[in-house]
Design an enzyme around this catalytic site. Structure first.
Site, PDB file in Angstrom:
ATOM      1  N   GLU A  78     -13.300  11.660  27.493  1.00  0.00           N
ATOM      2  CA  GLU A  78     -14.403  10.744  27.770  1.00  0.00           C
ATOM      3  C   GLU A  78     -14.793  10.715  29.242  1.00  0.00           C
ATOM      4  O   GLU A  78     -15.962  10.514  29.575  1.00  0.00           O
ATOM      5  CB  GLU A  78     -14.020   9.324  27.331  1.00  0.00           C
ATOM      6  CG  GLU A  78     -13.779   9.164  25.844  1.00  0.00           C
ATOM      7  CD  GLU A  78     -15.070   9.132  25.054  1.00  0.00           C
ATOM      8  OE1 GLU A  78     -16.039   8.519  25.523  1.00  0.00           O
ATOM      9  OE2 GLU A  78     -15.100   9.724  23.964  1.00  0.00           O
ATOM     10  N   ASP A  96     -27.676   9.421  25.166  1.00  0.00           N
ATOM     11  CA  ASP A  96     -27.329   9.714  23.776  1.00  0.00           C
ATOM     12  C   ASP A  96     -27.985   8.748  22.797  1.00  0.00           C
ATOM     13  O   ASP A  96     -27.635   8.714  21.615  1.00  0.00           O
ATOM     14  CB  ASP A  96     -25.808   9.689  23.586  1.00  0.00           C
ATOM     15  CG  ASP A  96     -25.191   8.327  23.849  1.00  0.00           C
ATOM     16  OD1 ASP A  96     -25.923   7.426  24.324  1.00  0.00           O
ATOM     17  OD2 ASP A  96     -23.985   8.151  23.600  1.00  0.00           O
ATOM     18  N   THR A 101     -23.338   3.053  28.399  1.00  0.00           N
ATOM     19  CA  THR A 101     -21.966   3.293  27.973  1.00  0.00           C
ATOM     20  C   THR A 101     -21.061   2.846  29.108  1.00  0.00           C
ATOM     21  O   THR A 101     -21.282   3.223  30.262  1.00  0.00           O
ATOM     22  CB  THR A 101     -21.728   4.782  27.681  1.00  0.00           C
ATOM     23  OG1 THR A 101     -22.525   5.176  26.567  1.00  0.00           O
ATOM     24  CG2 THR A 101     -20.275   5.062  27.376  1.00  0.00           C
TER      25      THR A 101
END
Length: 293
Positions: A78, A96, A101
């Site tokens: 990640e 995305d 995020t």
């Protein structure tokens, strides 16, 4: 390199409830209690098999040392780093379709888990620097919008990340939403530490919605190919089937087209027979090598 995702996550709260009910409905003791077909001593064999399965699953990914390894493995994929504790303040839009995020597990503003995280933090610490963004987070939930957020929100996130209360909230939401359900289902299926990690990594990336690339669907595809240990199957064969299904799911979305977190990490451990995820561990993600001694 960051390729964060969760399967288009807009129905995930209900999906988590469904996962919890499924876990309660299929305890390890239930699925492991069937005798081998045609075996006159099925009960004895079943009890022995269940004992072995229970023993392997008992000391699993929730062991503190193994959990630390799990966090490092996920962080390598990640965040391209083993230092997962440095990621509390991480936040960006990686394009995305899931908005921002952030944090140690990639909470997303478009997939509900970031909203739940900030709600928990605010419940524990009213008036924190993120609390004023709750109305905006509720409005953008289910979309990639930044409306009402922007640089003010990302700056506040980084500031909050220095607060141990926010760090603990991230830890707790990671466990509630992802880690604990994955480990519980892995143990119910009779999987050892590696299998439990494979489940965890899949839930982190794909969530557990109702679509074809969610964790539940990946597991169903695997079950159609092989039986897990709790049903008398071979653990390595089942995990291979699960990883095959996982790779298929990843390839359905461009953001996941690099499957190295499976191919040159989890598959490496499986091929070596390291079902307990014991160090030393050597793997690669996106071509970058990592080592845990």
């Amino acid at each position: 390199m960051r390729t964060r995702s969760k399967t288009a996550a807009f129905g995930r709260p209900a999906a988590r409830v469904a996962l919890g009910l499924a876990l309660l409905a299929v305890p390890a003791t239930a699925v492991a209690a069937t005798g081998l077909p045609g075996d006159a001593h099925g009960t004895t064999h079943s009890a022995a098999r269940h004992g072995a399965v229970a023993s392997r699953a008992a000391a699993g990914l929730d062991d503190p040392a193994k959990k630390e390894i799990a966090m490092q493995l996920v962080s390598s994929a990640e965040n391209s780093s083993l230092d997962w504790k440095a990621q509390y303040g991480y936040i960006e839009d990686i394009g995305d379709g899931r908005g921002y995020t952030g944090g140690i597990i990639g909470f997303c503003s478009g997939t509900h888990d970031m909203l739940e995280l900030v709600e928990l933090y605010t419940k524990r610490k009213p008036g924190n620097v993120l609390a004023k963004y709750l109305p905006a987070l509720r409005k953008v939930d289910g979309s990639d919008s930044h409306a009402g957020l922007g640089s003010g929100f990302t700056d506040a996130w980084k500031k909050a990340a220095k607060d141990t209360a926010f760090q603990q909230a991230q830890n707790d939401e990671r466990d509630r939403v992802y880690f604990n359900p994955a480990v519980k289902q892995g143990k119910a299926d009779g999987l050892g530490t590696l299998g439990q990690f494979a489940y965890y990594d899949a839930i982190v990336m794909h969530g557990d919605g109702g679509d074809a690339t969610s964790f539940g669907s990946i597991r169903k595809k695997a079950l159609a190919k092989a039986k897990p240990p709790a049903q008398g199957g071979d653990e390595k064969k089942y995990l291979s089937a699960f990883l095959d299904a996982r790779v298929w799911a990843m390839k359905q979305e461009e953001a996941h087209s690099d499957t190295s977190r499976v191919d040159t990490a989890q598959r490496v451990f499986l091929n070596k027979g390291n079902l307990n995820l014991d160090p030393p561990l050597d793997w690669k993600v996106y071509g970058d090598p990592y080592h845990i001694g």
